[in-house]
Design a protein around this motif. Structure first.
Motif, PDB file in Angstrom:
ATOM      1  N   VAL A  34      -9.915 -19.970  14.011  1.00 36.88           N
ATOM      2  CA  VAL A  34     -10.305 -18.839  13.309  1.00 36.88           C
ATOM      3  C   VAL A  34     -10.457 -19.209  11.718  1.00 36.88           C
ATOM      4  CG1 VAL A  34      -9.690 -16.997  14.789  1.00 36.88           C
ATOM      5  CG2 VAL A  34      -7.940 -17.761  13.299  1.00 36.88           C
ATOM      6  N   SER A  35     -11.054 -18.414  10.923  1.00 36.49           N
ATOM      7  CA  SER A  35     -11.081 -18.354   9.582  1.00 36.49           C
ATOM      8  C   SER A  35     -10.212 -17.241   9.021  1.00 36.49           C
ATOM      9  CB  SER A  35     -12.765 -18.268   9.098  1.00 36.49           C
ATOM     10  OG  SER A  35     -13.579 -19.328   9.424  1.00 36.49           O
ATOM     11  N   ALA A  36     -10.073 -17.533   7.776  1.00 33.86           N
ATOM     12  CA  ALA A  36      -9.544 -16.233   6.855  1.00 33.86           C
ATOM     13  C   ALA A  36     -10.517 -15.076   7.135  1.00 33.86           C
ATOM     14  CB  ALA A  36      -9.404 -16.628   5.466  1.00 33.86           C
ATOM     15  N   VAL A  37      -9.853 -13.943   6.739  1.00 39.60           N
ATOM     16  CA  VAL A  37     -10.668 -12.674   6.866  1.00 39.60           C
ATOM     17  C   VAL A  37     -11.719 -12.607   5.847  1.00 39.60           C
ATOM     18  CG1 VAL A  37     -10.703 -10.210   6.547  1.00 39.60           C
ATOM     19  CG2 VAL A  37      -8.747 -11.153   7.684  1.00 39.60           C
ATOM     20  N   LYS A  45     -14.469  -9.240  -1.329  1.00 40.97           N
ATOM     21  CA  LYS A  45     -14.376 -10.579  -1.369  1.00 40.97           C
ATOM     22  C   LYS A  45     -13.844 -11.181  -0.084  1.00 40.97           C
ATOM     23  CE  LYS A  45     -14.297 -11.607  -6.145  1.00 40.97           C
ATOM     24  NZ  LYS A  45     -13.597 -11.083  -7.470  1.00 40.97           N
ATOM     25  N   LYS A  46     -14.304 -12.343   0.209  1.00 45.00           N
ATOM     26  CA  LYS A  46     -13.480 -12.852   1.302  1.00 45.00           C
ATOM     27  C   LYS A  46     -12.002 -13.192   0.871  1.00 45.00           C
ATOM     28  CE  LYS A  46     -17.198 -15.767   3.351  1.00 45.00           C
ATOM     29  NZ  LYS A  46     -17.486 -17.226   3.376  1.00 45.00           N
ATOM     30  N   VAL A  47     -11.169 -13.180   1.858  1.00 49.18           N
ATOM     31  CA  VAL A  47      -9.669 -13.455   1.578  1.00 49.18           C
ATOM     32  C   VAL A  47      -9.714 -15.002   0.648  1.00 49.18           C
ATOM     33  CG1 VAL A  47      -7.584 -14.304   2.572  1.00 49.18           C
ATOM     34  CG2 VAL A  47      -8.459 -11.817   3.153  1.00 49.18           C
ATOM     35  N   THR A  48     -10.316 -15.996   1.383  1.00 50.46           N
ATOM     36  CA  THR A  48     -10.215 -17.279   0.614  1.00 50.46           C
ATOM     37  C   THR A  48     -10.657 -17.148  -0.620  1.00 50.46           C
ATOM     38  OG1 THR A  48     -10.873 -18.352   3.079  1.00 50.46           O
ATOM     39  CG2 THR A  48     -11.116 -19.869   0.941  1.00 50.46           C
ATOM     40  N   ASP A  49     -11.766 -16.355  -1.256  1.00 51.71           N
ATOM     41  CA  ASP A  49     -11.943 -16.286  -2.643  1.00 51.71           C
ATOM     42  C   ASP A  49     -10.723 -15.540  -3.340  1.00 51.71           C
ATOM     43  OD1 ASP A  49     -14.679 -17.606  -2.950  1.00 51.71           O
ATOM     44  OD2 ASP A  49     -15.205 -15.791  -1.449  1.00 51.71           O
ATOM     45  N   GLY A 104      -4.952 -18.089   4.083  1.00 52.36           N
ATOM     46  CA  GLY A 104      -5.916 -17.129   4.883  1.00 52.36           C
ATOM     47  C   GLY A 104      -6.246 -17.705   6.297  1.00 52.36           C
ATOM     48  N   GLU A 105      -6.320 -18.631   6.585  1.00 48.27           N
ATOM     49  CA  GLU A 105      -6.684 -19.230   7.968  1.00 48.27           C
ATOM     50  C   GLU A 105      -5.341 -19.011   8.957  1.00 48.27           C
ATOM     51  OE1 GLU A 105      -8.503 -19.969   5.734  1.00 48.27           O
ATOM     52  OE2 GLU A 105     -10.671 -20.048   6.611  1.00 48.27           O
ATOM     53  N   TYR A 106      -4.143 -19.170   8.150  1.00 50.84           N
ATOM     54  CA  TYR A 106      -2.895 -19.040   8.652  1.00 50.84           C
ATOM     55  C   TYR A 106      -2.560 -17.800   9.194  1.00 50.84           C
ATOM     56  CZ  TYR A 106       2.297 -19.438   9.200  1.00 50.84           C
ATOM     57  OH  TYR A 106       3.699 -19.568   9.719  1.00 50.84           O
ATOM     58  N   GLY A 158      -7.975 -22.748  11.187  1.00 52.03           N
ATOM     59  CA  GLY A 158      -9.254 -23.593  10.713  1.00 52.03           C
ATOM     60  C   GLY A 158      -8.901 -24.164   9.291  1.00 52.03           C
ATOM     61  N   PHE A 159     -10.016 -24.879   8.877  1.00 47.03           N
ATOM     62  CA  PHE A 159     -10.008 -25.106   7.492  1.00 47.03           C
ATOM     63  C   PHE A 159      -9.075 -26.112   6.617  1.00 47.03           C
ATOM     64  CE2 PHE A 159      -9.928 -23.025   3.267  1.00 47.03           C
ATOM     65  CZ  PHE A 159     -10.969 -23.774   2.451  1.00 47.03           C
ATOM     66  N   TYR A 160      -7.876 -26.429   7.434  1.00 52.05           N
ATOM     67  CA  TYR A 160      -7.041 -27.223   6.770  1.00 52.05           C
ATOM     68  C   TYR A 160      -6.045 -28.173   7.557  1.00 52.05           C
ATOM     69  CZ  TYR A 160      -3.123 -23.818   7.952  1.00 52.05           C
ATOM     70  OH  TYR A 160      -2.264 -23.314   8.823  1.00 52.05           O
ATOM     71  N   SER A 172     -13.704 -28.854   2.572  1.00 51.60           N
ATOM     72  CA  SER A 172     -14.580 -28.015   1.560  1.00 51.60           C
ATOM     73  C   SER A 172     -14.757 -26.474   2.074  1.00 51.60           C
ATOM     74  CB  SER A 172     -15.763 -28.897   1.115  1.00 51.60           C
ATOM     75  OG  SER A 172     -16.424 -29.058   2.096  1.00 51.60           O
ATOM     76  N   ARG A 173     -15.215 -25.838   1.284  1.00 49.26           N
ATOM     77  CA  ARG A 173     -15.844 -24.301   1.897  1.00 49.26           C
ATOM     78  C   ARG A 173     -16.455 -24.575   3.397  1.00 49.26           C
ATOM     79  NH1 ARG A 173     -14.696 -20.022  -1.570  1.00 49.26           N
ATOM     80  NH2 ARG A 173     -14.506 -18.965   0.503  1.00 49.26           N
ATOM     81  N   GLY A 174     -16.176 -23.652   4.203  1.00 45.14           N
ATOM     82  CA  GLY A 174     -16.854 -23.341   5.479  1.00 45.14           C
ATOM     83  C   GLY A 174     -16.159 -24.571   6.451  1.00 45.14           C
ATOM     84  N   GLY A 175     -15.032 -25.175   6.061  1.00 49.07           N
ATOM     85  CA  GLY A 175     -14.640 -26.107   6.925  1.00 49.07           C
ATOM     86  C   GLY A 175     -14.070 -25.805   8.367  1.00 49.07           C
ATOM     87  N   SER A 176     -13.742 -24.666   8.450  1.00 46.16           N
ATOM     88  CA  SER A 176     -13.446 -24.468   9.861  1.00 46.16           C
ATOM     89  C   SER A 176     -14.284 -24.933  10.873  1.00 46.16           C
ATOM     90  CB  SER A 176     -13.105 -22.798  10.063  1.00 46.16           C
ATOM     91  OG  SER A 176     -12.042 -22.149   9.032  1.00 46.16           O
ATOM     92  N   ASP A 177     -15.485 -24.657  10.673  1.00 42.68           N
ATOM     93  CA  ASP A 177     -16.545 -25.378  11.820  1.00 42.68           C
ATOM     94  C   ASP A 177     -16.145 -26.529  11.980  1.00 42.68           C
ATOM     95  OD1 ASP A 177     -18.038 -23.148  11.254  1.00 42.68           O
ATOM     96  OD2 ASP A 177     -19.388 -23.966   9.760  1.00 42.68           O
ATOM     97  N   ILE A 178     -15.581 -27.477  11.218  1.00 45.11           N
ATOM     98  CA  ILE A 178     -15.285 -28.873  11.467  1.00 45.11           C
ATOM     99  C   ILE A 178     -13.932 -28.846  12.183  1.00 45.11           C
ATOM    100  CG2 ILE A 178     -14.756 -31.051  10.686  1.00 45.11           C
ATOM    101  CD1 ILE A 178     -15.874 -30.102   7.859  1.00 45.11           C
TER     102      ILE A 178
HETATM  103  N1  ASP Z   1     -12.096 -19.700   5.092  1.00 48.06           N
HETATM  104  C1  ASP Z   1     -12.782 -20.792   4.195  1.00 48.06           C
HETATM  105  C2  ASP Z   1     -14.042 -20.551   3.554  1.00 48.06           C
HETATM  106  O1  ASP Z   1     -14.129 -19.120   3.248  1.00 48.06           O
HETATM  107  C3  ASP Z   1     -12.993 -21.699   5.519  1.00 48.06           C
HETATM  108  C4  ASP Z   1     -13.998 -21.307   6.357  1.00 48.06           C
HETATM  109  O2  ASP Z   1     -14.123 -20.062   6.525  1.00 48.06           O
HETATM  110  O3  ASP Z   1     -14.486 -22.086   7.173  1.00 48.06           O
HETATM  111  O4  ASP Z   1     -14.556 -21.356   3.156  1.00 48.06           O
END
Ligand code: ASP
Length: 380
Positions: A34-37, A45-49, A104-106, A158-160, A172-178
């Motif tokens: 999962v990603s952050a909210v 805003k997204k929680v990561t932001d 956020g992911e945690y 995800g993400f870290y 980098s941003r969007g990294g939960s995909d990886i």
């Molecule tokens: N939460 C992070 C982001 O907003 C990572 C992700 O969602 O993949 O970039």
């Protein structure tokens, strides 16, 4: 076995029931990333932001907003985890950027694991980065495989991950995909489902083109190609962990779960138009009138680069006269086509280059420029 990754738009109090349904309806989904909210609505805003802002300001109001995003989940789904206490404690006790931004992911994984009754797995010591900051794919895959071999159902952050000294390291941003791709590789998933909020990869940006279609299938290489021309549904590194074992990647939509989305495998899709992208650009001819050597070959660049590169005064004068708002369009197309016909339809073309199934062109910006190019390639 299926690995499913859910982006932030699913991990909100409003949409988590969709994730629950998707996962619990498919017994083959064993591991969830999962990603952050994400954004609750357009204003939010997204929680990561929010975490990035918090890591700079330590503003208590931002902290409260983050708490509220997770409390809304706790309340709506009647969860027991004392998330308020956990958030307050972890965000008050550290000044480390990567640690704070990773939370956020945690927090998401804690909540989703309780919701699904799956085991919570922190990827801190499973996703490993080398000392130079690059992902250590082999080591990560081995560590994830070992941990998950003892767990039937898990929800992973995800993400870290962490560096060789055990310090939290972010993709980098969007990294939960990886992360999702790494987990899929580690457990030999039959498929990696990447759940987003669109019907897979589209043939064009729906804000610029009427009713673009979903690309039903394409190859890993084609996905990389589309990333290069600026179509960015997924993090560009997502396919790397999948290629070795040819694990199929399926992009799906939580709002339309019966839609089959886009399937990415080894098999290329060479039926005509794959996709078209477009970006606003500025065409400038001032390299021709200002004899500056370094700029001789430049045919276009955006206004920002120009102002950063040269001194302010002459540019401003010249800019208004010699710069034309332009559109930079790229098309990936398999088949024969006639560039003369495209030129005729568009009228003014500043630049055109054809190669490797990709056509790149810069044309004067107009209301339907992209649509014109798109229509031409859809109808051949
Ligand atoms: N939460 C992070 C982001 O907003 C990572 C992700 O969602 O993949 O970039």
């Amino acid at each position: 076995m299926i690995v499913a990754k859910f982006g932030g738009s699913g991990v909100t109090s409003t949409n988590l029931n969709r994730i629950k349904k998707i996962v619990l309806n498919n017994p083959d989904i064993k591991h969830v990333v999962v990603s952050a909210v994400g954004k609750q609505n357009n204003a939010e805003k997204k929680v990561t932001d929010m975490l990035i802002e918090y890591s700079r300001s330590y503003d208590k109001k931002i902290l409260r907003k983050i708490v509220e995003a997770y409390l809304a989940i706790k309340e709506k789904y009647d969860l027991k985890t004392d998330i308020e206490k956990i958030i307050n404690k972890s965000l008050s006790n550290s000044k480390n950027y990567a640690y704070l931004v990773s939370r956020g992911e945690y927090f998401s994984a804690l909540m989703v694991s309780e919701l699904l009754d799956f085991t919570f797995v922190d990827t801190k010591n499973l996703v490993k980065f080398k000392a130079d900051g690059r992902l250590d794919m082999e080591n990560s895959s081995a560590l994830i495989a070992k941990t998950l071999s003892k767990i039937q159902h898990s929800v992973l952050t995800g993400f870290y991950g962490s560096d060789p000294f055990g310090r939290i390291t972010l993709f980098s941003r969007g990294g939960s995909d990886i992360t999702g791709a790494l987990v899929s590789d580690a457990v030999d998933a039959v498929i990696y489902e990447n759940w987003t909020d669109v019907n897979g990869f589209l043939t064009a940006n729906p804000q610029k083109v009427l009713n673009p279609k979903t690309i039903e299938c394409m190859s890993y290489g084609q996905l990389a190609k589309l990333n290069r021309i600026g179509a960015d549904v997924l993090h560009p590194m997502t396919v790397l962990p999948l290629v070795k074992k040819s694990i199929p990647l399926n992009i799906r939509n939580i709002f339309n779960p019966t839609h089959s989305g886009t399937l990415i495998t080894r098999v290329a899709n060479k039926n005509g138009l794959l996709a078209a992208t477009s970006f606003e650009a500025v065409y400038s001819v001032f390299d021709k009138i200002i004899p500056i050597k370094n700029f001789e070959n430049l045919k276009f660049y955006n206004a920002e680069t120009i102002t950063r590169t040269l001194s302010e005064k002459p540019i401003q004068k010249i800019k208004s006269v010699f710069e034309t708002p332009a559109e930079y369009i790229q098309v990936v197309y398999y088949g024969k086509y006639n560039t003369d016909e495209i030129i005729e339809k568009l009228g003014k073309i500043f630049f055109l280059s054809k190669g490797d199934n990709t056509l790149s062109l810069i044309t004067e910006r107009g209301n339907s420029t992209v649509q014109t190019v798109y229509d031409y390639f859809s109808k051949i």
